[in-house]
Every structure is written in C-alpha cells, then in structure tokens.
Design an enzyme around this catalytic site. Structure first.
Site, PDB file in Angstrom:
ATOM      1  N   GLN A  31     -73.227 -21.226 152.709  1.00 59.77           N
ATOM      2  CA  GLN A  31     -71.904 -21.717 152.328  1.00 59.77           C
ATOM      3  C   GLN A  31     -71.595 -23.066 152.963  1.00 59.77           C
ATOM      4  O   GLN A  31     -72.237 -23.486 153.921  1.00 59.77           O
ATOM      5  CB  GLN A  31     -70.840 -20.689 152.748  1.00 59.77           C
ATOM      6  CG  GLN A  31     -70.940 -20.235 154.198  1.00 59.77           C
ATOM      7  CD  GLN A  31     -70.514 -18.793 154.418  1.00 59.77           C
ATOM      8  OE1 GLN A  31     -69.854 -18.198 153.579  1.00 59.77           O
ATOM      9  NE2 GLN A  31     -70.875 -18.222 155.558  1.00 59.77           N
ATOM     10  N   ASP A 136     -77.902  -9.389 156.406  1.00 58.98           N
ATOM     11  CA  ASP A 136     -76.999  -8.977 155.333  1.00 58.98           C
ATOM     12  C   ASP A 136     -76.453  -7.582 155.635  1.00 58.98           C
ATOM     13  O   ASP A 136     -77.228  -6.623 155.803  1.00 58.98           O
ATOM     14  CB  ASP A 136     -77.803  -8.979 154.018  1.00 58.98           C
ATOM     15  CG  ASP A 136     -76.929  -8.637 152.827  1.00 58.98           C
ATOM     16  OD1 ASP A 136     -75.895  -7.964 152.992  1.00 58.98           O
ATOM     17  OD2 ASP A 136     -77.294  -9.047 151.715  1.00 58.98           O
ATOM     18  N   GLY A 137     -75.144  -7.471 155.686  1.00 57.70           N
ATOM     19  CA  GLY A 137     -74.499  -6.204 156.034  1.00 57.70           C
ATOM     20  C   GLY A 137     -74.791  -5.093 155.043  1.00 57.70           C
ATOM     21  O   GLY A 137     -74.910  -3.925 155.424  1.00 57.70           O
ATOM     22  N   ASP A 154     -65.210  -7.246 157.621  1.00 56.39           N
ATOM     23  CA  ASP A 154     -64.451  -8.493 157.792  1.00 56.39           C
ATOM     24  C   ASP A 154     -65.214  -9.587 157.066  1.00 56.39           C
ATOM     25  O   ASP A 154     -65.832 -10.453 157.680  1.00 56.39           O
ATOM     26  CB  ASP A 154     -64.340  -8.813 159.286  1.00 56.39           C
ATOM     27  CG  ASP A 154     -63.550 -10.096 159.534  1.00 56.39           C
ATOM     28  OD1 ASP A 154     -62.872 -10.566 158.612  1.00 56.39           O
ATOM     29  OD2 ASP A 154     -63.630 -10.614 160.658  1.00 56.39           O
ATOM     30  N   ASP A 157     -64.214 -13.142 150.559  1.00 57.02           N
ATOM     31  CA  ASP A 157     -63.799 -12.434 149.347  1.00 57.02           C
ATOM     32  C   ASP A 157     -65.017 -12.118 148.464  1.00 57.02           C
ATOM     33  O   ASP A 157     -66.082 -12.700 148.649  1.00 57.02           O
ATOM     34  CB  ASP A 157     -62.713 -13.251 148.635  1.00 57.02           C
ATOM     35  CG  ASP A 157     -61.436 -13.260 149.490  1.00 57.02           C
ATOM     36  OD1 ASP A 157     -61.274 -12.321 150.291  1.00 57.02           O
ATOM     37  OD2 ASP A 157     -60.639 -14.200 149.375  1.00 57.02           O
ATOM     38  N   PRO A 161     -72.778 -13.248 148.586  1.00 59.82           N
ATOM     39  CA  PRO A 161     -73.314 -12.088 149.314  1.00 59.82           C
ATOM     40  C   PRO A 161     -72.244 -11.065 149.701  1.00 59.82           C
ATOM     41  O   PRO A 161     -72.559  -9.917 150.015  1.00 59.82           O
ATOM     42  CB  PRO A 161     -73.955 -12.702 150.566  1.00 59.82           C
ATOM     43  CG  PRO A 161     -73.435 -14.079 150.674  1.00 59.82           C
ATOM     44  CD  PRO A 161     -72.979 -14.514 149.320  1.00 59.82           C
TER      45      PRO A 161
HETATM   46  N1  SAM Z   1     -60.906 -13.306 157.897  1.00 62.53           N
HETATM   47  C1  SAM Z   1     -61.655 -13.824 156.857  1.00 62.53           C
HETATM   48  C2  SAM Z   1     -61.027 -13.849 155.493  1.00 62.53           C
HETATM   49  O1  SAM Z   1     -60.733 -12.806 154.912  1.00 62.53           O
HETATM   50  O2  SAM Z   1     -60.833 -14.946 154.990  1.00 62.53           O
HETATM   51  C3  SAM Z   1     -63.071 -13.392 156.924  1.00 62.53           C
HETATM   52  C4  SAM Z   1     -63.691 -14.217 158.007  1.00 62.53           C
HETATM   53  S1  SAM Z   1     -65.321 -13.959 158.469  1.00 62.53           S
HETATM   54  C5  SAM Z   1     -65.705 -15.588 158.953  1.00 62.53           C
HETATM   55  C6  SAM Z   1     -66.208 -13.628 156.971  1.00 62.53           C
HETATM   56  C7  SAM Z   1     -67.706 -13.620 157.210  1.00 62.53           C
HETATM   57  O3  SAM Z   1     -68.345 -12.700 156.336  1.00 62.53           O
HETATM   58  C8  SAM Z   1     -68.381 -14.968 156.954  1.00 62.53           C
HETATM   59  O4  SAM Z   1     -68.805 -15.515 158.183  1.00 62.53           O
HETATM   60  C9  SAM Z   1     -69.552 -14.626 156.019  1.00 62.53           C
HETATM   61  O5  SAM Z   1     -70.736 -15.343 156.344  1.00 62.53           O
HETATM   62  C10 SAM Z   1     -69.694 -13.125 156.243  1.00 62.53           C
HETATM   63  N2  SAM Z   1     -70.386 -12.401 155.167  1.00 62.53           N
HETATM   64  C11 SAM Z   1     -70.238 -12.549 153.826  1.00 62.53           C
HETATM   65  N3  SAM Z   1     -71.060 -11.708 153.177  1.00 62.53           N
HETATM   66  C12 SAM Z   1     -71.742 -11.008 154.129  1.00 62.53           C
HETATM   67  C13 SAM Z   1     -72.735  -9.988 154.069  1.00 62.53           C
HETATM   68  N4  SAM Z   1     -73.222  -9.517 152.908  1.00 62.53           N
HETATM   69  N5  SAM Z   1     -73.212  -9.491 155.255  1.00 62.53           N
HETATM   70  C14 SAM Z   1     -72.745  -9.946 156.448  1.00 62.53           C
HETATM   71  N6  SAM Z   1     -71.814 -10.918 156.555  1.00 62.53           N
HETATM   72  C15 SAM Z   1     -71.304 -11.436 155.403  1.00 62.53           C
END
Ligand code: SAM
Length: 270
Positions: A31, A136-137, A154, A157, A161
């Site tokens: 990203q 990847d979660g 967390d 949107d 991923p």
């Molecule tokens: N509070 C925030 C919001 O709702 O706008 C979320 C913040 S946090 C930084 C979101 C994180 O989710 C990002 O750093 C992103 O890289 C991570 N993310 C997205 N998809 C993911 C996945 N499949 N596995 C693990 N982390 C993921």
C-alpha cells in the site's frame, strides 16, 4: 511538497487536512503510506489515502475495539490481533493482565514507520508479552494450532488483503482458534456511509457464532464519524469485569448501556 492530504470518503465527499510537515511518503509492497503532521490532529497515518489514525483521536477507536471484548471475558490470558501494525490496539490490550499478545500484521513497513514516528502507539512492541509476526492474518488463522481468549481484527477496510478478514470462511477459522467462551471482535466500518461493510461482517459472523453484538463510537476523522464494531462468541456475554484501567473514552456506562442508533438496529434485522 504536497500540503493538503485527504480521503475520498465517497465519490463526492472528501475530508482534507493541511500538513504542517510531511514525515514520510512512500509505497510498501502492499500500500501507499503517508505520515504527516497537522496542528489540530497531530501526526496522521494514511494508508492508500485513507485515514488510519491521528494522534488526537486514535484512543477512541483503540479503546473501544479492545476493552468491550476484553472486559466481557472473566480472565483473558491469550490475545491475538490481526492487522493493527501501528501498535495502538496492542497498547490498549496490554493494559489488561494478559500473558501473551500475538499480533499478525501483513505489512512490515507499517510497523517500522510506526516505531519511528508514532511512539505513543508503537511502544507496545517493546512489551515482553508481545509476539509480532509479519504475515497474512487470514493465512495465519487458517493454519494456527494456537488458541486465544480474544481475537481482534484491526484491519483496513475490506479491499485488497483485508477483504479475506470479513468472510464467513475466515470467521470459521477464527472460531477454531478461540478457546471455549472466547470472543472475536472486529472494526466494521461506518454504518452511515458503508452499510454493506457492517452487514456483510455481521451476517457472516451470525452464520458462525451463536451470539453477535454491535456497538458504535464517534471517531472524528473516520468517514461520517460514526464507526461500528461487531463482536461474537458462542457463549452468551452476561456481565463485564470490574474496570481497573485508565481510559479516556471507554467507560462503564458506555459498556453497560450500549446505545446504538435505530437505523443500525434496522439494517441488521434478519
Ligand atoms: N484503525 C484502522 C482503520 O480502521 O482505519 C486500522 C489501522 S491498522 C494500521 C490496519 C492494518 O491492517 C494495516 O497496517 C494493514 O497492513 C493491515 N492488514 C490488512 N490486511 C491484512 C491481512 N490480511 N493480514 C494482516 N494484516 C492486514
């Protein structure tokens, strides 16, 4: 230097903030990442042009995502966060007397930049209970043999991923990774601007868990300011533990009364 940064919340609505300085602008494997400073909101993290957090209001989102599920369980010991690479949700979870906190974030650059620019959130990474995994979660949860009391999503949107983190299949895997009576909690977006986001997550959780609950909070820099959270369990959540930590938004009344707007109740009717 770009001075105004903003998020296109819809095709015709944009929230803009003026940068007094741009601390970082670049691209990771996953990203676009910008960190700027704004006189009103402090440092702000954008991912792909969307507000992720501001120093001024991040505690609202992080407290609400952490403490409603964590105070609903009698003795949480093992907690998993998926996403949350800024460390803010972890900071709130670590206020509880837990033994282990695992955090699975896909983008190492978010973690590294947060460590550099957002110490009030990322100091959680140096807590000895913290176990950080870059990956990847969705993949992690489909393979893990570990069991958790609480699993919190967390994520960004549901695009790219993060899309996999709101599906029925994902919640089924989450259920396998929860201990008896465990709770999963997730951010589920703006019910005002993006009703499909919360409906999709809510009904997918309902297909998997016996009990599903929704709550909302006001986060000034998120689209429409009203933000939803959804949590689920196979055990009925009856009462909360005594609140024994310091918070700035979350409190007893908020937890016990859970006032949600009628339009949210209506959109979640079967
Ligand atoms: N509070 C925030 C919001 O709702 O706008 C979320 C913040 S946090 C930084 C979101 C994180 O989710 C990002 O750093 C992103 O890289 C991570 N993310 C997205 N998809 C993911 C996945 N499949 N596995 C693990 N982390 C993921």
């Amino acid at each position: 230097m770009k001075i105004w940064f903003g998020e296109n919340q819809t095709n015709d609505v944009r929230l803009m903030v003026k940068a007094s300085s741009v601390l970082f602008s670049g691209k990771s494997k996953y990203q676009k990442i910008d960190i700027i400073e704004n006189p009103t909101y402090g440092k702000i993290l954008f991912l792909d042009g969307t507000f992720q957090l501001t120093e001024r209001d991040e505690y609202i989102y992080h407290e609400m995502l952490a403490h409603i599920p964590l105070f609903s369980i009698s003795k949480p010991e093992e907690v998993l966060i998926i996403g949350g690479g800024d460390g803010g949700l972890a900071r709130e979870c670590l206020k509880h007397n837990i033994k282990k906190l695992k955090l699975v974030e896909i983008d190492e650059m978010v973690v590294e930049l947060s460590k550099r620019y957002l110490p009030s959130l990322s100091s959680s990474f140096s807590d000895k209970r913290m176990d950080l995994l870059i990956g990847d979660g969705a993949e992690f949860i489909s393979k893990t043999k570990e069991k958790f009391d609480v699993i919190l999503i967390d994520s960004t949107d549901p695009v790219g991923p993060a899309r996999a983190l709101f599906t029925e299949e994902f919640y089924r895997n989450v259920k396998m990774a929860l201990k008896n009576g465990g709770i999963v909690g997730s951010q589920t977006g703006s019910p005002f601007l993006f009703p499909e986001h919360i409906k999709n997550a809510y009904f997918n959780m309902k297909r998997v868990f016996k009990y599903v609950y929704v709550y909302v909070a006001t986060v000034p820099t998120y689209p429409s300011s009203i933000w939803s959270f959804t949590f689920a369990s196979d055990a009925e959540i009856k009462r909360r533990r005594e609140i024994d930590i310091k918070t700035s938004y979350y409190n007893e009344k908020m937890h016990d009364c859970n006032v949600i707007p009628q339009f949210v109740i209506d959109m979640l009717k079967d």
